[in-house]
Design a protein around this motif. Structure first.
Motif, PDB file in Angstrom:
ATOM      1  N   UNK A   1       0.804  -1.208   0.000  1.00 47.88           N
ATOM      2  CA  UNK A   1       0.000   0.000   0.000  1.00 47.88           C
ATOM      3  C   UNK A   1       0.840   1.261   0.000  1.00 47.88           C
ATOM      4  N   UNK A   2       0.199   2.370   0.328  1.00 46.69           N
ATOM      5  CA  UNK A   2       0.833   3.691   0.220  1.00 46.69           C
ATOM      6  C   UNK A   2       2.013   3.870   1.162  1.00 46.69           C
ATOM      7  N   UNK A   3       2.111   3.058   2.202  1.00 50.26           N
ATOM      8  CA  UNK A   3       3.213   3.199   3.148  1.00 50.26           C
ATOM      9  C   UNK A   3       4.535   2.656   2.662  1.00 50.26           C
ATOM     10  N   UNK A   4       4.538   1.873   1.585  1.00 44.07           N
ATOM     11  CA  UNK A   4       5.773   1.285   1.079  1.00 44.07           C
ATOM     12  C   UNK A   4       6.108   1.807  -0.301  1.00 44.07           C
ATOM     13  N   UNK A   5       7.208   1.318  -0.840  1.00 44.98           N
ATOM     14  CA  UNK A   5       7.589   1.734  -2.186  1.00 44.98           C
ATOM     15  C   UNK A   5       8.351   0.639  -2.903  1.00 44.98           C
ATOM     16  N   UNK A   6       8.230   0.671  -4.222  1.00 46.67           N
ATOM     17  CA  UNK A   6       8.937  -0.238  -5.121  1.00 46.67           C
ATOM     18  C   UNK A   6       9.619   0.620  -6.183  1.00 46.67           C
ATOM     19  N   UNK A   7      10.918   0.429  -6.368  1.00 51.03           N
ATOM     20  CA  UNK A   7      11.658   1.176  -7.396  1.00 51.03           C
ATOM     21  C   UNK A   7      12.346   0.192  -8.328  1.00 51.03           C
ATOM     22  N   UNK A   8      12.236   0.429  -9.632  1.00 55.54           N
ATOM     23  CA  UNK A   8      12.881  -0.421 -10.642  1.00 55.54           C
ATOM     24  C   UNK A   8      13.784   0.472 -11.488  1.00 55.54           C
ATOM     25  N   UNK A   9      15.057   0.100 -11.597  1.00 54.39           N
ATOM     26  CA  UNK A   9      16.028   0.943 -12.295  1.00 54.39           C
ATOM     27  C   UNK A   9      17.004   0.106 -13.108  1.00 54.39           C
ATOM     28  N   UNK A  10      17.609   0.738 -14.094  1.00 50.42           N
ATOM     29  CA  UNK A  10      18.741   0.130 -14.800  1.00 50.42           C
ATOM     30  C   UNK A  10      20.006   0.947 -14.583  1.00 50.42           C
ATOM     31  N   UNK A  11      19.915   1.986 -13.711  1.00 50.71           N
ATOM     32  CA  UNK A  11      21.023   2.904 -13.541  1.00 50.71           C
ATOM     33  C   UNK A  11      22.058   2.466 -12.536  1.00 50.71           C
ATOM     34  N   UNK A  12      22.367   1.163 -12.503  1.00 48.73           N
ATOM     35  CA  UNK A  12      23.400   0.673 -11.593  1.00 48.73           C
ATOM     36  C   UNK A  12      24.606   0.189 -12.398  1.00 48.73           C
TER      37      UNK A  12
END
Length: 223
Positions: free
Chosen positions: A30-41
């Motif tokens: 829900x709104x209390x968490x987050x998911x981030x997806x990146x290729x910038x590593x």
């Protein structure tokens, strides 16, 4: 014992996903968490930390070895070093337990502020790789991927950050803990073979799968 085995040659790193966990290693939904997806590593480097086994050695009175035995080493945790050429503000703030700086409506993260104290925030870290060569696709023509997952990561420290006439790389070092059943159910099950799970004392998952990685995007999402 498996009757057949899969062979695959990992190459490159294409996607990274960072999912917020609570203090117990359970994904925050829900709104209390987050998911981030990146290729910038740039890279993720893993170093196992072992405790050497106790060694027992004794000689008799004439110098002859009487007891010569050593216990097996014990794996305690895995140390991860991650380097980023692109700084995703929300993901960086989560990883290093910093306060995200925000503005506007909808709320947009523009930076972060790092305070003294203990790094308390936890997250899972997943990295997808390509499969090189003739094994890039399975027999039915589906593309194969190498799925790496560290289901419970924390104690993250900020590494060196250099400002100079060149690119700046953000570096973090962190430690792993064992997986939780909730993480497996909400996250990992999609990339594991049907019926497989992850035990609480397992810190790293490596699997060949045809399930594609998630979509890359700067904006964080939720579970």
């Amino acid at each position: 014992m498996a009757t057949h085995s899969t062979c695959a040659t990992p190459i490159k790193g294409t996607h990274m996903r960072i999912i917020e966990l609570d203090a117990c290693g359970v994904p925050v939904t829900g709104a209390g968490g987050q998911v981030s997806v990146t290729k910038g590593f740039v890279q993720v480097s893993m170093e196992p930390q072992y405790e050497d086994g106790t060694e027992f050695f004794e000689r008799t009175a004439d110098g002859t070895p009487c007891v010569n035995q050593k216990d097996d080493p014990t794996l305690k945790r895995l140390n991860l070093t991650s380097q980023f050429c692109e700084v995703n503000v929300s993901a960086a703030a989560l990883m290093i337990s910093a306060r995200e700086l925000t503005t506007g409506t909808p709320t947009t993260g523009t930076g972060f502020a790092l305070a003294e104290g203990n790094p308390t925030r936890r997250y899972s870290l997943e990295v997808w790789q390509e499969v090189a060569g003739a094994g890039a696709c399975d027999a039915s023509g589906q593309q194969r991927y190498i799925y790496n997952a560290w289901p419970n990561v924390g104690a993250t420290q900020l590494g060196s950050y250099v400002v100079e006439n060149g690119r700046s790389t953000l570096e973090t070092t962190s430690e792993t803990r064992g997986a939780t059943a909730q993480w497996v159910a909400l996250v990992g099950a999609s990339y594991l073979p049907a019926g497989e799970t992850i035990d609480p004392d397992e810190h790293w998952v490596w699997n060949v799968t045809t399930t594609p990685p998630p979509t890359i995007g700067c904006d964080p999402t939720t579970l």
